[in-house]
Design a protein around this motif. Structure first.
Motif, PDB file in Angstrom:
ATOM      1  N   PRO A 162       0.826  -1.214   0.000  1.00  0.00           N
ATOM      2  CA  PRO A 162       0.000   0.000   0.000  1.00  0.00           C
ATOM      3  C   PRO A 162       0.856   1.258   0.000  1.00  0.00           C
ATOM      4  CG  PRO A 162      -0.769  -1.571   1.654  1.00  0.00           C
ATOM      5  CD  PRO A 162       0.542  -2.086   1.148  1.00  0.00           C
ATOM      6  N   ILE A 163       0.300   2.344  -0.502  1.00  0.00           N
ATOM      7  CA  ILE A 163       0.996   3.613  -0.544  1.00  0.00           C
ATOM      8  C   ILE A 163       1.325   4.073   0.882  1.00  0.00           C
ATOM      9  CG2 ILE A 163      -1.204   4.891  -0.573  1.00  0.00           C
ATOM     10  CD1 ILE A 163       0.168   6.966  -2.372  1.00  0.00           C
ATOM     11  N   ALA A 164       2.556   4.557   1.097  1.00  0.00           N
ATOM     12  CA  ALA A 164       2.964   5.038   2.415  1.00  0.00           C
ATOM     13  C   ALA A 164       2.232   6.333   2.729  1.00  0.00           C
ATOM     14  CB  ALA A 164       4.477   5.246   2.450  1.00  0.00           C
ATOM     15  N   ALA A 165       1.745   6.469   3.965  1.00  0.00           N
ATOM     16  CA  ALA A 165       0.986   7.660   4.349  1.00  0.00           C
ATOM     17  C   ALA A 165       1.570   8.358   5.566  1.00  0.00           C
ATOM     18  CB  ALA A 165      -0.476   7.289   4.612  1.00  0.00           C
ATOM     19  N   ASP A 166       2.237   7.620   6.432  1.00  0.00           N
ATOM     20  CA  ASP A 166       2.800   8.175   7.670  1.00  0.00           C
ATOM     21  C   ASP A 166       4.260   8.583   7.430  1.00  0.00           C
ATOM     22  OD1 ASP A 166       2.738   8.395  10.764  1.00  0.00           O
ATOM     23  OD2 ASP A 166       4.482   7.114  10.354  1.00  0.00           O
ATOM     24  N   ASN A 167       4.678   9.693   8.031  1.00  0.00           N
ATOM     25  CA  ASN A 167       6.036  10.197   7.805  1.00  0.00           C
ATOM     26  C   ASN A 167       7.100   9.173   8.183  1.00  0.00           C
ATOM     27  OD1 ASN A 167       4.811  12.534   7.033  1.00  0.00           O
ATOM     28  ND2 ASN A 167       5.439  13.742   8.799  1.00  0.00           N
ATOM     29  N   LYS A 168       6.957   8.602   9.372  1.00  0.00           N
ATOM     30  CA  LYS A 168       7.955   7.633   9.845  1.00  0.00           C
ATOM     31  C   LYS A 168       7.976   6.404   8.950  1.00  0.00           C
ATOM     32  CE  LYS A 168       8.429   7.189  14.276  1.00  0.00           C
ATOM     33  NZ  LYS A 168       8.226   6.823  15.704  1.00  0.00           N
ATOM     34  N   GLU A 169       6.791   5.935   8.565  1.00  0.00           N
ATOM     35  CA  GLU A 169       6.685   4.780   7.676  1.00  0.00           C
ATOM     36  C   GLU A 169       7.362   5.071   6.329  1.00  0.00           C
ATOM     37  OE1 GLU A 169       3.107   2.332   5.337  1.00  0.00           O
ATOM     38  OE2 GLU A 169       2.740   4.311   6.208  1.00  0.00           O
ATOM     39  N   ALA A 170       7.132   6.269   5.798  1.00  0.00           N
ATOM     40  CA  ALA A 170       7.704   6.628   4.501  1.00  0.00           C
ATOM     41  C   ALA A 170       9.227   6.634   4.550  1.00  0.00           C
ATOM     42  CB  ALA A 170       7.171   7.987   4.057  1.00  0.00           C
ATOM     43  N   VAL A 171       9.805   7.242   5.589  1.00  0.00           N
ATOM     44  CA  VAL A 171      11.263   7.297   5.704  1.00  0.00           C
ATOM     45  C   VAL A 171      11.833   5.889   5.838  1.00  0.00           C
ATOM     46  CG1 VAL A 171      13.173   8.062   7.156  1.00  0.00           C
ATOM     47  CG2 VAL A 171      11.303   9.636   6.621  1.00  0.00           C
ATOM     48  N   GLN A 172      11.149   5.064   6.592  1.00  0.00           N
ATOM     49  CA  GLN A 172      11.624   3.699   6.806  1.00  0.00           C
ATOM     50  C   GLN A 172      11.601   2.879   5.517  1.00  0.00           C
ATOM     51  OE1 GLN A 172       9.197   1.462   9.524  1.00  0.00           O
ATOM     52  NE2 GLN A 172      10.522  -0.329   9.512  1.00  0.00           N
ATOM     53  N   LYS A 173      10.521   3.018   4.731  1.00  0.00           N
ATOM     54  CA  LYS A 173      10.344   2.146   3.576  1.00  0.00           C
ATOM     55  C   LYS A 173      10.897   2.709   2.274  1.00  0.00           C
ATOM     56  CE  LYS A 173       6.399  -0.507   5.256  1.00  0.00           C
ATOM     57  NZ  LYS A 173       5.051  -1.027   4.938  1.00  0.00           N
ATOM     58  N   LEU A 174      10.973   4.028   2.173  1.00  0.00           N
ATOM     59  CA  LEU A 174      11.335   4.633   0.895  1.00  0.00           C
ATOM     60  C   LEU A 174      12.730   5.226   0.867  1.00  0.00           C
ATOM     61  CD1 LEU A 174       7.958   6.473   0.112  1.00  0.00           C
ATOM     62  CD2 LEU A 174       8.643   4.156  -0.529  1.00  0.00           C
ATOM     63  N   SER A 175      13.442   5.170   1.976  1.00  0.00           N
ATOM     64  CA  SER A 175      14.754   5.814   2.017  1.00  0.00           C
ATOM     65  C   SER A 175      15.778   5.126   1.122  1.00  0.00           C
ATOM     66  CB  SER A 175      15.266   5.883   3.454  1.00  0.00           C
ATOM     67  OG  SER A 175      15.367   4.596   4.018  1.00  0.00           O
ATOM     68  N   SER A 176      15.522   3.880   0.745  1.00  0.00           N
ATOM     69  CA  SER A 176      16.434   3.211  -0.188  1.00  0.00           C
ATOM     70  C   SER A 176      16.182   3.642  -1.634  1.00  0.00           C
ATOM     71  CB  SER A 176      16.279   1.691  -0.078  1.00  0.00           C
ATOM     72  OG  SER A 176      14.972   1.295  -0.408  1.00  0.00           O
ATOM     73  N   ILE A 177      15.100   4.394  -1.852  1.00  0.00           N
ATOM     74  CA  ILE A 177      14.760   4.872  -3.193  1.00  0.00           C
ATOM     75  C   ILE A 177      14.939   6.381  -3.295  1.00  0.00           C
ATOM     76  CG2 ILE A 177      12.933   5.028  -4.928  1.00  0.00           C
ATOM     77  CD1 ILE A 177      11.625   2.573  -3.654  1.00  0.00           C
ATOM     78  N   ALA A 178      14.407   7.101  -2.310  1.00  0.00           N
ATOM     79  CA  ALA A 178      14.365   8.561  -2.376  1.00  0.00           C
ATOM     80  C   ALA A 178      15.666   9.192  -1.892  1.00  0.00           C
ATOM     81  CB  ALA A 178      13.195   9.081  -1.547  1.00  0.00           C
ATOM     82  N   ASP A 179      16.077  10.238  -2.575  1.00  0.00           N
ATOM     83  CA  ASP A 179      17.235  11.022  -2.151  1.00  0.00           C
ATOM     84  C   ASP A 179      16.856  12.045  -1.090  1.00  0.00           C
ATOM     85  OD1 ASP A 179      19.054   9.886  -4.171  1.00  0.00           O
ATOM     86  OD2 ASP A 179      17.767  10.947  -5.587  1.00  0.00           O
ATOM     87  N   ALA A 180      15.577  12.404  -1.065  1.00  0.00           N
ATOM     88  CA  ALA A 180      15.110  13.409  -0.112  1.00  0.00           C
ATOM     89  C   ALA A 180      13.620  13.231   0.121  1.00  0.00           C
ATOM     90  CB  ALA A 180      15.403  14.812  -0.636  1.00  0.00           C
ATOM     91  N   PHE A 181      13.123  13.829   1.205  1.00  0.00           N
ATOM     92  CA  PHE A 181      11.715  13.748   1.572  1.00  0.00           C
ATOM     93  C   PHE A 181      11.154  15.151   1.769  1.00  0.00           C
ATOM     94  CE2 PHE A 181      13.315   9.621   2.547  1.00  0.00           C
ATOM     95  CZ  PHE A 181      12.246   8.738   2.440  1.00  0.00           C
TER      96      PHE A 181
END
Length: 807
Positions: free
Chosen positions: A365-384
């Protein structure tokens, strides 16, 4: 003559400026009384001259805010002599809780023109404020915790309004009157920019981010994000219903890196463009598509892309279409138009197109919570780029397709006439902008939970005369999806006050939703379980949204669905009503070697159809067609599996038939996402070709549409080096012809003339146009899914209606 009237309106009447509309309208007629929100909708009590009241009621209906939708309007006129109420003017009163059918909550709404103008007005106190909104726009469903729709019941409750915002909120003449997300830079949500402080990315961003610790930077978060994106970076950006992963769509390296990091498949990315003029640079655009792009829902619209455009080919590889959308939040507009110089609003946007794909990995599912997003997407995203306004109900972007209308000449014995087929909005993914708007059923239904299917899941709840479908949940193949399902179910049951007495589910014994239904019934013995056949649910989903109750000819074509005989269905010709169905005909069965693996490896279905068609004589053909593409040991293994019936269930699937043909003509042997082989086949089809292949329909019951002759003629065309575009078109035309032939056979025997088309195969625009044309010219009335997806995202509605009929 004076009178008292009580008016109750149920529908979409909360959170859209309806009460101030009533307030101002009543005052214009010099009427006394009040208006308030209750759990069921809006209640109005009005006193004054009866002629004025009657005109007042007419004006409510004719002049209501554009986002309003009336489902039920009850009007009561109590005896004036017995009424003791005393009014002084007209007022808006506090909301109250009541029993009954809850009011309909508005979906999240795209930024309105007034707020957009203020956003870039240097003299406005909300200049460049990324959370600007009013009663005509902004978040709704995604922030609602409970009803009535008041600020205290939303995730905005933690933001105490400043004096000026409070004044606007309480002023009925202000367009922010009772705008629950109302805020400004002084009192509202704020952005924050985070970047990996241990390993900060630097141009040219050849590596993705790492799972490091991200530091917060409060200074100029939007400007910094724009800089990252311009230099080829990937940013995770929090929107209304969850996070997007964004990059510059014209930067080929950035798009490729995002694709490699996120999913390693050919599934198209969505792109956001700043305005319609920019979309026209990259895509062909009809008037109807323009209207849908600019609608308050602001969905992703599939558009035919132009040749030699600057958008990276990796955005939608091997596809003739782009999934395009316009900005729908203030933050989106700021990404495109934030002034990087002293210009208050740049004339030239900062980007022509941004990839805006769901912020998730591996179909979670699409990430909605800030902490969840950093945890799951930090291997993809260069910045938030995130904010501190919580998302209560995560909602992904909706995806739609507009099938253009056409004029047809219909010949009869006595004359010829023109008939116009109107353009159709086909919903592929129903989520933000559409959910939770219920589907009005026109009759009371018991409270039901319909659990939906395994892929592209949605569930459906019923309450009173409404069917409330969830947003797109996704494929039920990981624990994250299961948790999202349960979380959304809990929220919608609470919001709409639903306590299901009946649980409807698919027949398939191995679906997660079937197991979930059984679990519910085990723990609650009073619940009634009603299993529903998959393809019957497809047909009834379309019948329900069009109000059809009589028997229809139902054509259900998809990839997979469990049949009543234990085989895998998917090429079904049904005679159906809302309660029962008869399987009138189907495509012949062929083995599906490896079961679900055959959908990921279309060459297996090609092999299966060759063996089914040529028997022992298939070996030479198999070697000629596949020897350069598939290893011999793999071919031999699959042949043995089919010969010995090892993990090779029989299927009548039309979706798998498309896969087989796609592989046989060399279009696609391996699918990196569901339906890719069929999509590639559609992309190849020559629009000017109307030829067909021959086919047979065998006697018996049910009738069987035999595919052997079709396969033989396709192989002959391939041997003759006929262009694959022509072979593809002939195949599409042939499928349309099988539908027409079967429908005519049903019509002759049962005198039915309404044809319902549903199932994932009917997301194919080429097939739908050719099928609708053939049927319409022959005197049939054609119905397609328009409010819910024709794919498995729509079957929960069908399940609910069938269950209600059986109760």
């Amino acid at each position: 003559m004076s009178a008292i009237y009580r008016i109750h309106i149920n529908g979409i009447v909360q959170g859209i400026g309806f009460r101030p509309f009533i307030y101002n309208l009543a005052n214009s007629f010099e009427l006394n009384g009040y208006v308030l929100n209750d759990t069921n909708g809006v209640y109005i009590e009005v006193k004054g001259n009866e002629d004025r009241i009657r005109e007042f009621i007419q004006r409510i209906k004719s002049d209501a805010p554009p986002l309003a939708r009336f489902d039920d309007v009850s009007i009561e006129k109590p005896d004036y002599k017995d009424y003791t109420g005393i009014y002084s003017g007209f007022e808006i009163r506090e909301s109250r809780s009541t029993h009954g059918i809850p009011s309909v909550i508005s979906p999240d709404i795209s930024l309105c023109d007034d707020c957009l103008k203020e956003l870039f007005d240097k003299n406005n106190r909300r200049y460049l404020y990324p959370f600007i909104n009013c009663t005509n726009c902004g978040p709704r469903h995604s922030i609602v915790r409970d009803i009535p729709y008041d600020r205290i019941n939303t995730t905005m409750s933690c933001f105490e309004m400043c004096e000026e915002c409070r004044r606007e909120y309480n002023d009925p003449s202000d367009r922010r009157f009772h705008a629950q997300p109302n805020a400004c830079p002084e009192c509202g949500p704020r952005l924050e920019f985070r970047i990996d402080k241990k390993n900060p990315p630097s141009p040219p961003f050849l590596k993705g981010g790492t799972k490091g610790e991200f530091s917060e930077q409060k200074e100029k978060p939007i400007k910094t994000t724009i800089s990252i994106l311009k230099q080829g970076g990937i940013a995770a950006i929090k929107g209304i219903g969850g996070f997007h992963l964004a990059c510059d769509a014209e930067n080929n390296n950035a798009v490729k890196r995002l694709r490699d990091s996120k999913r390693r498949s050919n599934k198209p990315f969505a792109v956001m463009m700043p305005d319609i003029e920019t979309i026209r640079q990259f895509c062909y655009l009809t008037k109807d598509e323009d209207l849908v792009l600019n609608s308050p829902a602001r969905p992703i619209v599939l558009l035919k892309k132009k040749h030699n455009i600057s958008i990276s080919d990796s955005v939608s590889p091997e596809n003739n279409y782009l999934g395009a959308m316009l900005p729908y939040t203030p933050l989106h507009y700021l990404l495109f138009y934030y002034p990087l110089t002293h210009d208050p609003q740049p004339i030239t946007p900062n980007f022509k197109a941004l990839v805006m794909t769901s912020g998730n990995i591996f179909e979670e599912p699409i990430a909605a919570d800030n902490k969840e997003a950093v945890q799951k997407l930090s291997s993809i995203a260069d910045a938030f780029l995130m904010h501190n306004r919580d998302i209560y109900m995560r909602v992904d972007d909706s995806v739609v397709n507009v099938i253009s209308g056409q004029q047809l000449v219909i010949n009869s014995q006595h004359n010829s006439k023109l008939k116009t087929l109107n353009s159709k909005l086909v919903i592929i993914r129903r989520s933000r902008g559409f959910v939770p708007e219920p589907i009005y059923m026109g009759q009371d239904m018991p409270e039901i939970l319909a659990c939906g299917g395994q892929l592209k899941n949605t569930f459906c709840l019923t309450k009173g005369r409404y069917a409330i479908m969830s947003q797109h949940i996704g494929d039920m193949e990981n624990k994250e999806a299961a948790e999202f399902y349960k979380e959304t179910l809990k929220n919608l049951k609470k919001t709409f006050k639903v306590m299901p007495k009946i649980i409807a589910h698919d027949l398939h014994p191995n679906y997660w939703t079937t197991a979930f239904a059984r679990q519910l019934i085990t723990h609650h013995s009073s619940l009634i379980s009603i299993p529903v056949q998959h393809h019957h649910a497809h047909i009834v989903s379309c019948m329900a949204e069009h109000g059809l109750k009589e028997k229809v000819i139902g054509i259900a074509f998809d990839g997979t669905g469990y049949g009543t005989d234990g085989n895998i269905w998917g090429g079904e010709f049904l005679i159906a009503d809302r309660k029962d169905f008869i399987r009138f005909a189907h495509f012949n069965y062929v083995p599906m070697p490896g079961s679900d693996a055959a959908a990921r490896k279309p060459w297996r279905m090609g092999l299966s159809h060759l063996v089914h068609t040529y028997g022992d004589g298939a070996k030479e053909l198999i070697h000629k067609i596949f020897s350069d593409r598939i290893q011999e040991n793999q071919l031999n293994t699959i042949l043995k599996m089919m010969k010995n019936s090892i993990n090779s269930p029989l299927t009548s699937s039309c979706g798998r038939f498309f896969d087989a043909v796609s592989s046989l003509i060399g279009a696609k042997d391996l699918a990196t996402y569901e339906g890719e082989a069929a999509v590639k086949l559609e992309m190849l089809a020559e629009t000017k070709c109307y030829d067909t292949y021959n086919f047979n329909i065998t006697d018996g019951f049910p009738l069987v549409v035999c595919t052997k002759q079709i396969i033989k003629e396709i192989i002959d065309d391939a041997k003759a080096n006929l262009p694959v575009s022509v072979i593809s078109a002939k195949f599409h035309n042939t499928i349309a012809e099988t539908i027409l032939t079967a429908a005519q056979m049903v019509q002759k025997k049962h005198n039915l003339d309404k044809v319902v088309l549903s199932g994932g195969v009917f997301q194919n625009s080429f097939l739908v146009k050719r099928t609708a044309e053939k049927l319409t010219v022959s005197g049939f009335e054609v119905f397609l899914n328009e409010k819910v997806p024709s794919n498995d995202g729509g079957i929960s509605l069908g399940q609910a209606v069938i269950a209600a009929e059986h109760f």
